[in-house]
Design a protein around this motif. Sequence first.
Motif, short mmCIF file in Angstrom:
data_model
loop_
_atom_site.label_atom_id
_atom_site.label_comp_id
_atom_site.label_asym_id
_atom_site.label_seq_id
_atom_site.Cartn_x
_atom_site.Cartn_y
_atom_site.Cartn_z
N LYS A 169 1.14 -1.32 -0.03
CA LYS A 169 -0.24 -0.42 -0.15
C LYS A 169 0.77 1.50 -0.20
O LYS A 169 0.86 2.40 -0.77
N ASP A 170 1.72 1.61 0.93
CA ASP A 170 2.84 2.67 0.62
C ASP A 170 3.27 3.00 -0.55
O ASP A 170 3.89 3.94 -0.42
N ASP A 188 1.13 3.93 -2.92
CA ASP A 188 0.37 5.68 -2.89
C ASP A 188 1.11 6.42 -3.31
O ASP A 188 1.61 7.21 -3.81
N LYS A 189 2.84 6.30 -3.05
CA LYS A 189 4.00 6.99 -3.20
C LYS A 189 4.13 7.15 -5.21
O LYS A 189 3.97 7.96 -5.09
N SER A 243 1.89 6.59 -7.16
CA SER A 243 0.39 7.15 -7.51
C SER A 243 0.26 9.15 -7.17
O SER A 243 -0.72 9.00 -7.62
N SER A 244 1.46 9.43 -6.17
CA SER A 244 0.99 10.76 -5.50
C SER A 244 1.27 11.49 -6.76
O SER A 244 1.86 11.54 -8.14
N LYS A 290 -9.11 5.61 -2.35
CA LYS A 290 -8.26 6.17 -2.12
C LYS A 290 -7.09 5.81 -3.19
O LYS A 290 -7.21 5.30 -4.16
N ASP A 291 -7.00 7.25 -3.50
CA ASP A 291 -5.60 7.51 -4.37
C ASP A 291 -4.41 7.68 -3.59
O ASP A 291 -4.41 8.10 -2.40
N GLY A 292 -3.25 7.90 -4.01
CA GLY A 292 -2.09 8.24 -3.03
C GLY A 292 -2.20 9.27 -2.20
O GLY A 292 -1.72 9.47 -1.97
N SER A 293 -3.33 10.87 -2.84
CA SER A 293 -3.06 12.01 -2.29
C SER A 293 -4.86 11.45 -1.11
O SER A 293 -4.89 12.54 -0.49
N GLY A 294 -4.97 10.39 -0.64
CA GLY A 294 -6.45 10.46 -0.40
C GLY A 294 -7.75 10.93 -0.49
O GLY A 294 -8.42 10.68 0.09
#
Length: 365
Positions: free
Chosen positions: A70-71, A74-75, A77-78, A117-121
């Motif tokens: 996930k981390d 997230d990074k 996809s940010s 969620k995407d990387g920005s929430g």
Amino acid sequence: MDVEKVFHMTGGVGETSYSRNSSLQKKASEMVKHITLETVEEVYLATKPKSIGIADLGCSSGPNTLSNIKDILDKISSNKLKQSTPEFRVFLNDLPTNDFNAIFQALPEFHQWLKQKDGSGHENKGTNSNIYVAAYPGSFYGRLFPDHCLHFIYSSYSLHWLSKVPRGLYDEQGNSLNKNSIYISENSPCEVSKVYFDQFKEDLSLFLQSRSDELVSGGKMVLILLGRQGFNHVDRGNAFFWKILYQALTNLISKGEVEKEKLDSYEVHFYAPCKEEIEEVARENGCFEVERLEMFEIEKTIGKGISYGTMVAMTVRSIQESMLAHHFGENIIEGLFKEYGRLVDEEMAKEEIRPITFLLVLRKP
């Protein structure tokens, strides 16, 4: 003993499962998460792939597995990276005896998270359509994936486990040369540490060669493994925990629960390297550039109503139960780890035990 067929973390979600007793490993990965994510970002920006291959080697089956993924997702996809989100190919690897079912059962929740969620929430209903997760059972001491299909490899608390118990620990009759220990201790003959290092060197060299074939040029690895500080193998760190386990097993002999011959023939498939040994193997292998090699310690925390010794005992049990039960029988496990926890607390009252962890970042030229 065939390690590949026997060794596995305790599966499921019960009280003695790895899933419930891997907080120390989680803490270590959190301590260096910023480096892991920086490394992922560097690879992504340098290679700009439309489809990015990510592998977690030695993923086990606890909550840490998908949390790490996930981390990473997230990074990448940010929005900070200002590139179109690529297709993700995520490969989860461990030995065939691993509880992959526990991971599969957690995937619906994982995909639900991806949808929300995407990387920005922000809500992103279509995120999971370009993410493909697969399990790859097998030993990572050898090839696992096709040529040049991976961009980033992560492995946490796995590479200190050897592919097998070193054969050199036994004579031609099959008798152990290390009868008064189950790992390297002050009671071990001098050749024992060399036999262990030779096995570690052989295994890590094969690991590096195999991963070099599977990574694209510019691909990187983040590796977290237990180790030791300095050349002395006998320290009050990771080696000391094995000494305590040996003492706990010895104490069961006097109770008639363990046969001395059984204990004399038991050795662990583990090696805690020092920084210089890791550097030596990487240099001689030549497949990767060493970008970072850092040593750190995990701060000790104690849960409510539980001693540090009991917490360590539960952690070690969730990792070693498969091997110990196979060799000594399942009947000793409960009493063994109760005694082990007591001895850890006893030793901690005398002097701190300080296990060392290494973070290694490697880049394929």
